[in-house]
Design an enzyme around this catalytic site. Sequence first.
Site, PDB file in Angstrom:
ATOM      1  N   GLU A 342       0.626  -1.371   0.147  1.00 47.52           N
ATOM      2  CA  GLU A 342       0.208  -0.096   0.056  1.00 47.52           C
ATOM      3  C   GLU A 342       1.205   1.452   0.159  1.00 47.52           C
ATOM      4  O   GLU A 342       1.306   1.957  -0.810  1.00 47.52           O
ATOM      5  CB  GLU A 342      -1.128  -0.288   1.104  1.00 47.52           C
ATOM      6  CG  GLU A 342      -2.174  -1.441   1.421  1.00 47.52           C
ATOM      7  CD  GLU A 342      -2.216  -1.159   0.071  1.00 47.52           C
ATOM      8  OE1 GLU A 342      -2.986  -0.226  -0.929  1.00 47.52           O
ATOM      9  OE2 GLU A 342      -2.828  -2.468  -0.134  1.00 47.52           O
ATOM     10  N   HIS A 429      -5.495  -5.986 -11.113  1.00 49.82           N
ATOM     11  CA  HIS A 429      -4.672  -7.135 -10.257  1.00 49.82           C
ATOM     12  C   HIS A 429      -3.956  -8.529 -10.826  1.00 49.82           C
ATOM     13  O   HIS A 429      -3.106  -8.936 -10.117  1.00 49.82           O
ATOM     14  CB  HIS A 429      -5.077  -7.028  -8.942  1.00 49.82           C
ATOM     15  CG  HIS A 429      -5.339  -5.994  -8.776  1.00 49.82           C
ATOM     16  ND1 HIS A 429      -6.861  -4.993  -8.284  1.00 49.82           N
ATOM     17  CD2 HIS A 429      -5.547  -5.967  -6.995  1.00 49.82           C
ATOM     18  CE1 HIS A 429      -6.874  -3.667  -7.832  1.00 49.82           C
ATOM     19  NE2 HIS A 429      -6.156  -3.921  -6.859  1.00 49.82           N
TER      20      HIS A 429
END
Length: 527
Positions: A342, A429
């Site tokens: 992140e 992703h």
Amino acid sequence: MKKRFVTTTVATAAIAATALATIATSGAQAAPSTSGAGSDRATAAVAAARAHGSSFGLDGDQGLSSRSVATDKDGTTHVRFDRTFKGLPVVGGDLVVHTDAAGGWKGVNAASNSVRVGSTTPTVAAATAAATAARAVDYTVSTSKPTLAVYAMSTPARLVWKTQVDGVGAHGEPAGTAVFVDARSGAVVDQWATEINDAGTGNSLYLGTVTVQTTASAGQWQMIDATRGNARTEDGNNGSTSSTTGTLFTDADNVWGSGTTSNRQSAAVDADFGVGATWDFYKNTFGRNGIKNDGKGARSLVHVGTNWVNASWSDTCFCMRYGDGDGVSYGPLVSLDVAGHEMTHGVTSATAGLAYRRESGGLNESTSDVMGTMVEFTANTAGDPGDYLIGERFSLKTPQKPLRWMDKPSTDGASADCWSKTVGSLDVHYSSGVGNHAFYLLSEGSGAKSLNGYSYNSPTCNGSTVAGIGHDAAAAIWYRALTTYWTSSTNYAGARAGMLSAAKDLYGATSTQYAATAAAWSAVNVN
């Protein structure tokens, strides 16, 4: 197939760079000078300061030592000095001298205009000052080291023993205080912490017992890490997955969590440790001072949403959000690699700015997986040693079911092992598999191997055999490409080209590392 993502949101507003020093009359951004030019500018600033010393109490008994030099685009220079009085350091004597492009005087900011003391000869012995300073702190003292100085934080200035008192706090954390003992009366003049936060004990979900950096305030501890840009960890209170603030975690004894989900602090320990490990990875490996390289720490929000199997980064709030998982297949998503993942979205936003779409979006996601993996390797914890799986620690299934596999991304049933003309149409992703696979091959090579308790068997898309160069070298090449060659629209072909340029810069065009970089990308059909 149900998608299980680690997502990002990226703000479109530009992030302003932080100036090293500015003055009111100049709106230009300051930038570091080169060492040679900086030395010349410091010399010019000393001359200017001497010529105008009467305005801030500088006289012939005082010396100036430059600490930093910053220069604006218009040539305005800002030199930060430390001051001495008759050879003694002056606490509170620092100043910043501002000169124009020609070395002419523009002004000064001085911490104090009164640094003169009547005598530099102490009447209180150093040993006495050391003992006095040791009694002034509330932790176990290991050393108390006095040195003579002038204290100018208040008027009049005083001759003091500046005493560094180091030791160990109640929870085994390092403790340190600068205690200023008047060298003529023996009284304690002032003191402040040099260890500006405390090392607490954290009982995490995934890492066992770890040390977390916290800040003491009003008789309790806050989950604020002052050593890493005042990064904060907050309870999202299972509110909206778009929450930007929560409730700061606090604790009465600086022992956090129980290692179970029944204690809300446990997930916070993992998130907080992950932020610190990510900060340290970028700082120690690449010299990067925080996500934006501006020394600013991020906010982490744990317990976000309800049964949310996800985590996210937002540039807008400069924060990370972690879901608690569904409690069936996945627990809270606060593992080391996800924290690194992140925060790396923020690094990518601040550097290449890879657009979160098509192949550039896949490369963006892959970059976060790569650096999240490197956080695991460099943190080197017993609870979560380095591996090439993403999110395996919060899997509740037996055997573990990670979010992603880097050695063979298609193991998840949706990610791409190899580049094709249609890979850009995949969710980012899943298209990230191409970059993840290339990084694994560059690090470890093709074929079967075992590492840190996990078995891998990485194929190649062109039938070649690839020899790895190790994850450290692979990450160095990746990071230089990200920060030097990639742009917002870089696709996988551009990623290969940028990494070859980076490998050439770091190791040379005829190096093993350069050849391995070319081979790894060819092995995933990027030629």
